[in-house]
Design a protein around this motif. Structure first.
Motif, PDB file in Angstrom:
ATOM      1  N   GLN A 142       0.913  -1.118  -0.195  1.00  0.00           N
ATOM      2  CA  GLN A 142      -0.009  -0.067  -0.097  1.00  0.00           C
ATOM      3  C   GLN A 142       0.848   1.270  -0.145  1.00  0.00           C
ATOM      4  OE1 GLN A 142      -3.344  -1.148   0.078  1.00  0.00           O
ATOM      5  NE2 GLN A 142      -4.091   0.885  -0.623  1.00  0.00           N
ATOM      6  N   ASN A 143       2.240   0.954   0.410  1.00  0.00           N
ATOM      7  CA  ASN A 143       3.058   2.357   0.338  1.00  0.00           C
ATOM      8  C   ASN A 143       3.641   2.751  -1.104  1.00  0.00           C
ATOM      9  OD1 ASN A 143       4.593   1.366   3.322  1.00  0.00           O
ATOM     10  ND2 ASN A 143       3.076   2.606   3.082  1.00  0.00           N
ATOM     11  N   ASN A 193       0.653   5.355   3.211  1.00  0.00           N
ATOM     12  CA  ASN A 193      -0.158   4.554   2.439  1.00  0.00           C
ATOM     13  C   ASN A 193      -0.948   5.509   1.491  1.00  0.00           C
ATOM     14  OD1 ASN A 193       0.088   2.164   3.701  1.00  0.00           O
ATOM     15  ND2 ASN A 193      -0.888   2.698   5.618  1.00  0.00           N
ATOM     16  N   ASP A 216       5.203  -5.815   2.803  1.00  0.00           N
ATOM     17  CA  ASP A 216       4.578  -4.961   3.580  1.00  0.00           C
ATOM     18  C   ASP A 216       5.824  -4.783   4.632  1.00  0.00           C
ATOM     19  OD1 ASP A 216       2.628  -2.708   4.814  1.00  0.00           O
ATOM     20  OD2 ASP A 216       2.820  -4.104   6.401  1.00  0.00           O
ATOM     21  N   ASN A 231      -2.025  -4.771   4.176  1.00  0.00           N
ATOM     22  CA  ASN A 231      -1.745  -3.894   3.091  1.00  0.00           C
ATOM     23  C   ASN A 231      -1.003  -4.433   1.876  1.00  0.00           C
ATOM     24  OD1 ASN A 231      -2.041  -1.962   5.196  1.00  0.00           O
ATOM     25  ND2 ASN A 231      -0.097  -2.274   6.294  1.00  0.00           N
ATOM     26  N   TYR A 239       0.371   2.845   9.850  1.00  0.00           N
ATOM     27  CA  TYR A 239       1.037   1.908   8.618  1.00  0.00           C
ATOM     28  C   TYR A 239       0.739   0.485   8.743  1.00  0.00           C
ATOM     29  CZ  TYR A 239       4.227   5.958   7.518  1.00  0.00           C
ATOM     30  OH  TYR A 239       4.832   6.877   7.170  1.00  0.00           O
TER      31      TYR A 239
END
Length: 614
Positions: free
Chosen positions: A85-86, A92, A117, A124, A373
């Motif tokens: 997701q980053n 994110n 992740d 994530n 996070y």
């Protein structure tokens, strides 16, 4: 027993680990024809820190790099490292941005997406893995290996099961710091194979000196793909040498079938290329068994050294490495991999450089402690959480569930500068940096950082705080002088870094008089014999002067003249070492002057805002 396949990392993790991700596309393309002939399972060539470095330092278009590599490597899978997701940033992103980024990465040439992740929070990974599968590409779920009181083999097996249920095609054991020992690797591979029946891909940095043995035991346990790097960018903080493992497996049931002479030819090419980047070499990229304690990943160590050098604090490297495990424990033992490695590393640097633990806390640490996070693997130090975020609620849902779609908003913000969806996504990763990059591209003024000639004195890469540039003539000789940065002063002297005809020097300046500036309701008035230079910030001289904890760049000013503030209120936001920190008011009072603006480079002794006590 079966043939072992090789993924080579020279185009990404090799140079990220050894020369701070500085290799330019122009030095990759000439050798791609031979790399394409080898028969690697894949070439890792994109993702990780390469995207950031392209825009920030090399002033290249990372998407154009990908397209050029795709064209130059028609027979080889291109692999990228994706932070779930980053994505490739440090926060994110909303689900629509994740889906768009994965699709455009696939469209431009990525075949294999290694998705991880930093918290090993499977929530994530969900959307990015779904997007990879929707694009018809290979999804490799990566579990981030680390050691702590809360990490054991059953924990990692459960992660692998979860990745399998998400539809991953392979499982990677991502040992980003070289912590995985040979016999643990054997047991871990056996356990994951039994639980998932998916091909296993092992990745282990050579920092601790264990990685060659670790790969061999993993192969004996059934791992079928290993990560290596051609010799010129191998070993130390990088990865085991491709040639060595190809030779070790030759003539066995695991024979890779790869040509040693061809790989040696490629390595010879990169040996010459590496010489161009000598100024980014770090003394902290060799074998270092301290990593078994500090756990700093190979991909971070050269960048951390370079960032401390930019701070004028490379002499504090050992102290920062000692502080990192303490910060990691306070934060609940996250695996140290981007972005958590940068979050923990920068906070450790702040703790060391400010002389007080958590005197200044980065915004990213605050978000981490709020659960933004993901879920921390272990118990978080509640005193640190209270100090950093007070009584703010801790997120328990998937963090991205709190984010509204943002792609249309981003398009609107960069309209007129963005010429493609790829440009919008570059802006999404690094808004301020990308906006400047896009403006310079439009003006035709993009210029990569300077590569110094071999043999020249190494130029300090300190940010140019209060920079100036001029010529002086002395005894008939003319010299080109550029002030490239300044360090912290002691009671009587302050170091300045000066480039003289391209050669970096450090000079110590002992002031014989000072310029004091008093700010009242009207314009500043001079109270010393000489005036401050136009635009120069006054030196902090009393408790109402707000200063930064470390050198950095102002990214936001949170107050205005006339505003009343309490002690501890946020006044500015500073970016240093890729992380943002809120600078707080040291006293209560009224803001009577603001000396800093967005984009200013600042040092700790500069007064950025002045507060008059109530």
């Amino acid at each position: 027993m079966t043939k072992v396949f090789v993924t080579d990392l020279v185009l990404r993790d090799g140079h990220q680990s050894l020369i701070a991700t500085r290799m330019r596309t122009e030095d990759m393309l000439p050798i791609c024809g031979k790399l394409d002939q080898v028969g690697f399972w894949s070439l890792e060539a994109w993702g990780g820190a390469t995207f950031d470095a392209c825009v920030r330092f090399l002033r290249e278009d990372p998407w154009e790099r990908l397209r050029k590599l795709r064209k130059a490597l028609p027979n080889t899978r291109i692999q990228m490292l994706l932070r779930g997701q980053n994505l490739l940033g440090y926060r994110n992103y909303s689900d629509d941005v994740v889906r768009a980024f994965v699709k455009k990465s696939a469209d431009n040439g990525v075949d294999v997406f290694r998705v991880f992740d930093a918290m090993n929070d499977l929530r994530n990974l969900k959307v990015s893995i779904e997007a990879v599968k929707a694009a018809g590409k290979h999804a490799e779920g990566a579990l981030c290996y680390t050691t702590s009181p809360v990490h054991d083999i059953p924990h990692f097996v459960e992660l692998a099961r979860g990745m399998t249920e998400m539809g991953c095609d392979t499982i990677a054991i991502k040992d980003m710091a070289g912590l995985l020992t040979p016999y643990t690797a054997y047991d871990l591979v056996c356990a994951i194979r039994e639980a998932t029946h998916l091909p296993i891909h092992t990745h282990s940095h050579a920092t601790s000196g264990l990685a060659h043995m670790t790969h061999m035991k993993a192969v004996e346990a059934g791992a079928t793909i290993i990560d290596t790097c051609v010799g010129a960018f191998a070993e130390g903080a990088s990865h085991p040498t491709t040639q060595s493992l190809v030779a070790a497996l030759a003539g066995t049931a695991y024979d890779t079938g790869l040509s040693l002479p061809l790989i040696e030819e490629i390595s010879a090419y990169f040996k010459d290329v590496r010489k161009k980047y000598w100024q980014f070499e770090s003394e902290f990229t060799g074998t270092d068994t301290r990593v078994l304690i500090n756990q700093v990943p190979g991909g971070m160590i050269s960048n951390l050294a370079n960032q401390l050098k930019e701070q004028g604090a490379i002499d504090r490297m050992d102290a920062v490495l000692d502080e990192i495990p303490r910060v990691r424990e306070d934060l609940g033992y996250p695996p140290l991999v981007t972005p958590t490695s940068q979050i923990v590393g920068t906070q450790a640097a702040l703790n060391v450089l400010t002389g007080a633990r958590y005197k200044s806390v980065t915004n990213e640490v605050k978000l981490y402690l709020q659960g933004r996070y993901g879920k921390a693997p272990g118990h978080v130090n509640e005193e640190v959480r209270k100090l950093a975020v007070g009584d703010l609620e801790v997120t328990t849902c998937r963090p991205a569930d709190l984010l509204a779609d943002e792609l249309d908003k981003l398009r609107g913000e960069i309209e007129g500068l963005a010429k493609s969806d790829e440009d919008v996504l570059t802006y999404a990763m690094f808004p301020d940096l990308a906006k400047t990059w896009l403006q310079e591209r439009a003006a035709g003024s993009l210029k990569a950082e300077q590569l110094l000639p071999q043999g020249a004195a190494q130029q300090e890469s300190a940010p140019r705080y209060a920079a100036d540039e001029f010529k002086i003539t002395l005894h008939g000789e003319t010299y080109h002088i550029k002030l490239s940065g300044s360090g912290r002063s002691d009671a009587s002297q302050r170091p300045y870094f000066v480039s003289i005809d391209g050669v970096s020097e450090e000079v110590l300046v002992e002031p014989l008089n000072e310029v004091a500036v008093t700010v009242g309701d009207s314009a500043p008035r001079k109270t010393a014999a000489a005036a401050a230079a136009p635009g120069q910030k006054p030196r902090a001289s009393h408790p109402g002067h707000v200063t930064a904890a470390m050198p950095g760049t102002v990214v936001d000013v949170l107050v205005s003249v006339g505003q009343t503030v309490k002690a501890g209120d946020g006044v500015l936001v500073i970016e240093a070492m890729k992380m943002e920190s809120e600078v707080q008011a040291p006293i209560a009072g009224v803001v009577i002057s603001i000396f800093a603006k967005k984009g200013d480079a600042v040092t700790p002794d500069m007064a950025l805002v002045e507060i008059q006590p109530e």
